[in-house]
Design an enzyme around this catalytic site. Sequence first.
Site, PDB file in Angstrom:
ATOM      1  N   HIS A 258       0.815  -1.220   0.000  1.00  0.00           N
ATOM      2  CA  HIS A 258       0.000   0.000   0.000  1.00  0.00           C
ATOM      3  C   HIS A 258       0.851   1.273   0.000  1.00  0.00           C
ATOM      4  O   HIS A 258       0.307   2.370  -0.144  1.00  0.00           O
ATOM      5  CB  HIS A 258      -0.922  -0.003   1.221  1.00  0.00           C
ATOM      6  CG  HIS A 258      -2.263   0.623   0.957  1.00  0.00           C
ATOM      7  ND1 HIS A 258      -2.574   1.289  -0.219  1.00  0.00           N
ATOM      8  CD2 HIS A 258      -3.389   0.694   1.706  1.00  0.00           C
ATOM      9  CE1 HIS A 258      -3.819   1.724  -0.173  1.00  0.00           C
ATOM     10  NE2 HIS A 258      -4.343   1.387   0.983  1.00  0.00           N
ATOM     11  N   ARG A 259       2.170   1.141   0.131  1.00  0.00           N
ATOM     12  CA  ARG A 259       3.036   2.314   0.024  1.00  0.00           C
ATOM     13  C   ARG A 259       3.095   2.829  -1.407  1.00  0.00           C
ATOM     14  O   ARG A 259       3.245   4.032  -1.638  1.00  0.00           O
ATOM     15  CB  ARG A 259       4.463   1.976   0.498  1.00  0.00           C
ATOM     16  CG  ARG A 259       4.591   1.609   1.958  1.00  0.00           C
ATOM     17  CD  ARG A 259       5.995   1.128   2.276  1.00  0.00           C
ATOM     18  NE  ARG A 259       6.357  -0.055   1.510  1.00  0.00           N
ATOM     19  CZ  ARG A 259       7.544  -0.675   1.598  1.00  0.00           C
ATOM     20  NH1 ARG A 259       8.468  -0.207   2.423  1.00  0.00           N
ATOM     21  NH2 ARG A 259       7.792  -1.751   0.880  1.00  0.00           N
TER      22      ARG A 259
END
Length: 422
Positions: A393-394
């Site tokens: 999710h970065r």
Amino acid sequence: MRFEFEFPDIGEGIREGTLMKWLVHEGDNIEEGQSVAEVETDKVTTEIPSPRSGKVLELKFQEGDTIEVEQVFIVIDTEGNSLDVVEKPEIVEEETAGVVGEVIASSELIPASTEGTISTSKESLQKKKVLATPVARAMAKDLGVDITTVEGTGPNGRVMKDDIRKAKESISNPAQETPKIQEILYDNGENIERIPLTRIRKTIAEQMVKSRFTIPHTTAMDEIDVSKLVEFRSKYKDKFKSEDINLTYLPFIIKAVITVLKQYPEFNSSFDEERGELILKHFYHIGIATDTDRGLMVPVLRDADKKSIVEIAKEIEDLSSRAKENKMEIHELKGSSFTVTNYGSIGGLFGIPIINYPESAILGIGKIVKKPIVKDDEIVIAHILPLSLSYDHRIIDGASGARFLNLLKELLSDPEILLMKS
């Protein structure tokens, strides 16, 4: 001439091995390249070849013993006379990426590459050389600990994870002592059994922790109507069975995944935390998570984008069977860019797969089941494929995860579109 053969330096990820079986005896005459021992490492069980011809003088370890890198484990008389000269093989390290982590392989086992050339520049000589596992290095980086200041308690001064933890605690709480964990004693008559973890199981555990606590996971799930794909596969599977090809659904899914990866390349990438860069990979090496009696293995289907569905099916069969038979080579367990895990093969539906670090995503495949669905305002029975997509999710937003599954749904719901677009 007395030749003392040291256990080859397989690198930072693998610093020791368990001697599973001697393949020679004292007094045997052996040839250069002949396997002398079977050793289990963190990744695979492999045979160690002799770099010299001669007569076996001494076997230094017993089966079941742990051998550390650079320990002499076999002595060979290479000429049968002089015993006062000791030779040591020159080891050149080669860095490679492993299945569930990073593996460093020695040129004694795998041909060396230019990537493994050891630098002798003035800058590199000025730096303190620190022996440490990749997990310990990553932990030191995450906790802000200068690893060159940490005193290692492992073999040959190797810095271990506990050393990093203690160093961090001493920085944060310099006046406090680290509390000792009391061992729990079972004195109530419970029948328990302690089973030591195998090397591969320990490696899997370490890599799963590293992935889970380094990468912020998020998971998107969906169900796909694959009734047309089921019909298409049924039409051709018997034909290819006569050619000893097991045409499962997995080759179709992999082919569709590659098409989606080309559309959304961030899913075929890794994140360089140190430089703050996204590394897009313009190759498609698909890891196939495989359940074996020794633990999770991930053989790699290389250049899958250049192979037909039938070729993929044939190679999957070969890789998975050899993984289960413990016949994989180290180079076949490294370098994947995206991984799929098929828990549907053992009856699972949905799961939350953990990303194969340092990749950015992994696709979990469930079992195809018949379910009633609403289609054209009518209730019909369809073949439904459940999917779970975990991603970093970065670097990948939730909307991209939904788009990934939407395109995958389009391709798998109609095999003709899949064949035209792949």
